[in-house]
Design an enzyme around this catalytic site. Structure first.
Site, PDB file in Angstrom:
ATOM      1  N   ARG A 160      10.391   2.067  -0.940  1.00 27.46           N
ATOM      2  CA  ARG A 160      11.605   2.169  -1.768  1.00 27.46           C
ATOM      3  C   ARG A 160      12.290   3.521  -1.773  1.00 27.46           C
ATOM      4  NH1 ARG A 160       9.615  -0.129  -7.325  1.00 27.46           N
ATOM      5  NH2 ARG A 160       7.730   0.763  -6.436  1.00 27.46           N
ATOM      6  N   ARG A 174       2.282   4.545   2.761  1.00 27.08           N
ATOM      7  CA  ARG A 174       3.512   3.990   2.193  1.00 27.08           C
ATOM      8  C   ARG A 174       4.769   4.648   2.760  1.00 27.08           C
ATOM      9  NH1 ARG A 174       2.961   1.196  -2.944  1.00 27.08           N
ATOM     10  NH2 ARG A 174       1.022   0.069  -2.749  1.00 27.08           N
ATOM     11  N   TYR A 194      -8.084  -7.030  -8.006  1.00 29.99           N
ATOM     12  CA  TYR A 194      -6.807  -7.706  -8.296  1.00 29.99           C
ATOM     13  C   TYR A 194      -7.017  -9.208  -8.495  1.00 29.99           C
ATOM     14  CZ  TYR A 194      -4.214  -3.472  -7.083  1.00 29.99           C
ATOM     15  OH  TYR A 194      -3.709  -2.196  -7.065  1.00 29.99           O
ATOM     16  N   ARG A 249      14.941  -5.043   2.174  1.00 27.89           N
ATOM     17  CA  ARG A 249      14.175  -5.730   1.127  1.00 27.89           C
ATOM     18  C   ARG A 249      15.071  -6.702   0.363  1.00 27.89           C
ATOM     19  NH1 ARG A 249      12.014  -7.428  -2.934  1.00 27.89           N
ATOM     20  NH2 ARG A 249      10.614  -6.349  -4.368  1.00 27.89           N
ATOM     21  N   ASP A 301       0.925  -6.096   2.823  1.00 31.61           N
ATOM     22  CA  ASP A 301       0.270  -5.640   1.595  1.00 31.61           C
ATOM     23  C   ASP A 301      -1.182  -6.086   1.622  1.00 31.61           C
ATOM     24  OD1 ASP A 301       0.986  -4.340  -1.142  1.00 31.61           O
ATOM     25  OD2 ASP A 301      -0.393  -5.976  -1.595  1.00 31.61           O
TER      26      ASP A 301
HETATM   27  O1  1CP Z   1       4.199   1.859   4.653  1.00 24.25           O
HETATM   28  C1  1CP Z   1       3.066   1.434   4.333  1.00 24.25           C
HETATM   29  O2  1CP Z   1       2.170   2.153   3.875  1.00 24.25           O
HETATM   30  C2  1CP Z   1       2.740  -0.010   4.672  1.00 24.25           C
HETATM   31  C3  1CP Z   1       2.767  -0.965   3.650  1.00 24.25           C
HETATM   32  C4  1CP Z   1       1.831  -1.073   2.454  1.00 24.25           C
HETATM   33  C5  1CP Z   1       0.469  -0.786   2.312  1.00 24.25           C
HETATM   34  C6  1CP Z   1      -0.463  -0.120   3.308  1.00 24.25           C
HETATM   35  C7  1CP Z   1       2.270  -1.646   1.239  1.00 24.25           C
HETATM   36  C8  1CP Z   1       3.636  -2.065   0.961  1.00 24.25           C
HETATM   37  N1  1CP Z   1       1.180  -1.786   0.418  1.00 24.25           N
HETATM   38  C9  1CP Z   1       0.079  -1.248   1.025  1.00 24.25           C
HETATM   39  C10 1CP Z   1      -1.299  -1.205   0.510  1.00 24.25           C
HETATM   40  C11 1CP Z   1      -1.566  -1.478  -0.919  1.00 24.25           C
HETATM   41  N2  1CP Z   1      -1.009  -2.433  -1.746  1.00 24.25           N
HETATM   42  C12 1CP Z   1      -2.584  -0.834  -1.654  1.00 24.25           C
HETATM   43  C13 1CP Z   1      -3.517   0.210  -1.085  1.00 24.25           C
HETATM   44  C14 1CP Z   1      -2.904   1.560  -1.024  1.00 24.25           C
HETATM   45  C15 1CP Z   1      -2.565   2.195  -2.359  1.00 24.25           C
HETATM   46  O3  1CP Z   1      -3.496   2.460  -3.132  1.00 24.25           O
HETATM   47  O4  1CP Z   1      -1.373   2.435  -2.568  1.00 24.25           O
HETATM   48  C16 1CP Z   1      -2.602  -1.378  -2.950  1.00 24.25           C
HETATM   49  C17 1CP Z   1      -3.515  -0.986  -4.097  1.00 24.25           C
HETATM   50  C18 1CP Z   1      -1.604  -2.390  -3.002  1.00 24.25           C
HETATM   51  C19 1CP Z   1      -1.272  -3.279  -4.148  1.00 24.25           C
HETATM   52  C20 1CP Z   1       0.143  -3.172  -4.548  1.00 24.25           C
HETATM   53  N3  1CP Z   1       1.181  -3.572  -3.752  1.00 24.25           N
HETATM   54  C21 1CP Z   1       0.697  -2.661  -5.740  1.00 24.25           C
HETATM   55  C22 1CP Z   1      -0.097  -2.242  -6.957  1.00 24.25           C
HETATM   56  C23 1CP Z   1      -0.522  -0.843  -7.026  1.00 24.25           C
HETATM   57  C24 1CP Z   1      -1.300  -0.609  -8.326  1.00 24.25           C
HETATM   58  O5  1CP Z   1      -1.157   0.495  -8.859  1.00 24.25           O
HETATM   59  O6  1CP Z   1      -2.048  -1.500  -8.788  1.00 24.25           O
HETATM   60  C25 1CP Z   1       2.098  -2.741  -5.644  1.00 24.25           C
HETATM   61  C26 1CP Z   1       3.115  -2.310  -6.656  1.00 24.25           C
HETATM   62  C27 1CP Z   1       2.385  -3.303  -4.374  1.00 24.25           C
HETATM   63  C28 1CP Z   1       3.728  -3.610  -3.826  1.00 24.25           C
HETATM   64  C29 1CP Z   1       4.111  -2.932  -2.579  1.00 24.25           C
HETATM   65  N4  1CP Z   1       3.355  -2.907  -1.429  1.00 24.25           N
HETATM   66  C30 1CP Z   1       4.052  -2.255  -0.446  1.00 24.25           C
HETATM   67  C31 1CP Z   1       5.309  -1.850  -1.002  1.00 24.25           C
HETATM   68  C32 1CP Z   1       6.394  -1.137  -0.253  1.00 24.25           C
HETATM   69  C33 1CP Z   1       5.340  -2.277  -2.338  1.00 24.25           C
HETATM   70  C34 1CP Z   1       6.491  -2.139  -3.323  1.00 24.25           C
HETATM   71  C35 1CP Z   1       7.192  -3.457  -3.414  1.00 24.25           C
HETATM   72  C36 1CP Z   1       8.687  -3.400  -3.375  1.00 24.25           C
HETATM   73  O7  1CP Z   1       9.306  -3.234  -2.314  1.00 24.25           O
HETATM   74  O8  1CP Z   1       9.250  -3.575  -4.453  1.00 24.25           O
END
Ligand code: 1CP
Length: 346
Positions: free
Chosen positions: A30, A26, A152, A39, A76
């Site tokens: 943000r 990540r 999910y 964004r 994502d």
């Molecule tokens: O920079 C990076 O790492 C690249 C982008 C990336 C990756 C690899 C994002 C952007 N998401 C992910 C993977 C991801 N998404 C995972 C696996 C890694 C982890 O465990 O963190 C999972 C579970 C998700 C699902 C997801 N996407 C959630 C839910 C998490 C949960 O606790 O259930 C959420 C909130 C997101 C949104 C998201 N994805 C990525 C970002 C930057 C965001 C935030 C959205 C925003 O900008 O508001």
């Protein structure tokens, strides 16, 4: 620079290095003001994921600022569910919201018909990144692992106890097996296309592997991820694949013994000396700083980094966090971390 000379690739091959390569899960997100700007310009989060120009921009932002050794495609894990035909949205402050699968009838509505067409913009982002990244930076493509994505899809979003997903696992075995099989096929194809577009390393995120009983973990985390690796390597035999089976504890040994993953990404609960003695002889490791130490900074951060460097060292090791960066992280602490790792704070 040739791929083989990039630091991350050298670490995966087991070379001894002066300091380990570093990138952070990540790393785009943000906590960076420039991310919040892009964004806002994109509209919704999914619009950002499907906009090759803007997704390329946010992938590059942390590379410009910190000079990480690898960039991870901005996307994502849930775009796969979206591309299979399930409605996916992201709500501010709530995370992902999906129209939950209730039964086999809902599952039968999904398919690979429009899959690659839907994901075309993601493949385009990958090829733009390959052209735009600094020569020494490795490009990582990724996908969610079947169990995590399935959770999910069945729960309709994040979950505390995974009760619906497990009610499929235990009570609708055929539907659950069909969903996992569909995700194995879709994810394999998705990753193959990312490699064809220019990804040099792949990472599979099984963020919820640690919620499974050990035997279920072998059946629904290890087996499907092993199959995906076999499918992708049948087309691209040399592609390095990192797996993040978060929270599996002693189960990390099962993944190390499987002998197919190029590296395992460790969460912060894994004891370092155990990882060094039991896992690292078998497989390269990545990890595992507590993301909250990066929020704290200062002495606590220096101590945590030194602890990891001293134990996992300079061979077969990639520095990373135990899970993704949290939005509260001060960007200056990230710059400090990169400096500590490169100077060998150990
Ligand atoms: O920079 C990076 O790492 C690249 C982008 C990336 C990756 C690899 C994002 C952007 N998401 C992910 C993977 C991801 N998404 C995972 C696996 C890694 C982890 O465990 O963190 C999972 C579970 C998700 C699902 C997801 N996407 C959630 C839910 C998490 C949960 O606790 O259930 C959420 C909130 C997101 C949104 C998201 N994805 C990525 C970002 C930057 C965001 C935030 C959205 C925003 O900008 O508001």
């Amino acid at each position: 620079m040739k791929k083989a000379d990039k630091l991350l690739i050298r670490a995966l091959k087991g070379e001894t290095l002066k300091s380990p390569p570093i990138w952070l899960m990540r790393q785009a997100g943000r906590y960076l003001p420039e991310y919040r700007g892009t964004r806002a310009a994109a509209g919704s989060f999914l619009d950002l994921c499907y906009n090759p120009m803007l997704a390329t921009e946010v992938t590059l932002q942390p590379i410009r600022r910190f000079g990480f050794d690898a960039a991870i495609l901005f996307s994502d894990i849930l775009v796969v569910a979206d591309a299979l035909g399930q409605k996916v949205g992201f709500e501010e402050g709530r995370g992902p919201v999906l129209e939950a699968l209730k039964d086999g009838k809902d599952l039968a509505q999904l398919g690979l018909g429009k899959f690659h067409q839907h994901l075309g913009p993601v493949y385009e982002t990958v090829s733009r990144l390959r052209a735009d990244l600094p020569k020494e930076t490795t490009l990582i493509g990724f996908a969610g692992a079947p169990w995590t994505v399935a959770s999910y899809m069945i729960e309709g979003g994040s979950s505390r106890d995974f009760s619906k997903a497990k009610s499929w696992m235990y009570g609708r075995q055929q539907d659950f097996a069909a969903l996992i099989a569909l995700l194995v096929e879709a994810t394999s194809q998705y990753l193959i296309q990312q490699v064809e577009a220019g990804a040099e390393v792949l990472q599979l995120f099984d963020s919820w592997a640690g919620t499974l009983a050990h035997n279920d973990m072998r059946l629904f985390s290890l087996e499907p991820t092993r199959q995906i690796v076999a499918n992708v390597r049948a087309v691209h035999p040399e592609i390095p694949i990192i797996l993040f089976p978060r929270g599996v504890g002693a189960g990390y040994l099962d993944f190390a013994e499987a002998g197919v993953f190029s590296a395992l990404s460790l969460d912060q609960s894994v004891p370092l000396a155990w990882a060094r003695d039991q896992l690292q002889p078998r497989v390269a490791l990545q990890g595992n700083l507590d993301p909250q130490l990066l929020v704290a900074g200062g002495r606590a951060l220096r101590f945590g980094v030194g602890h990891i460097l001293n134990r996992l060292g300079k061979k077969r090791f990639i520095f990373n966090l135990g899970h993704g960066i949290v939005p509260e992280t001060p960007p200056e602490h990230v710059a400090e971390l990169v400096k500590l790792v490169r100077e060998g704070a150990g």
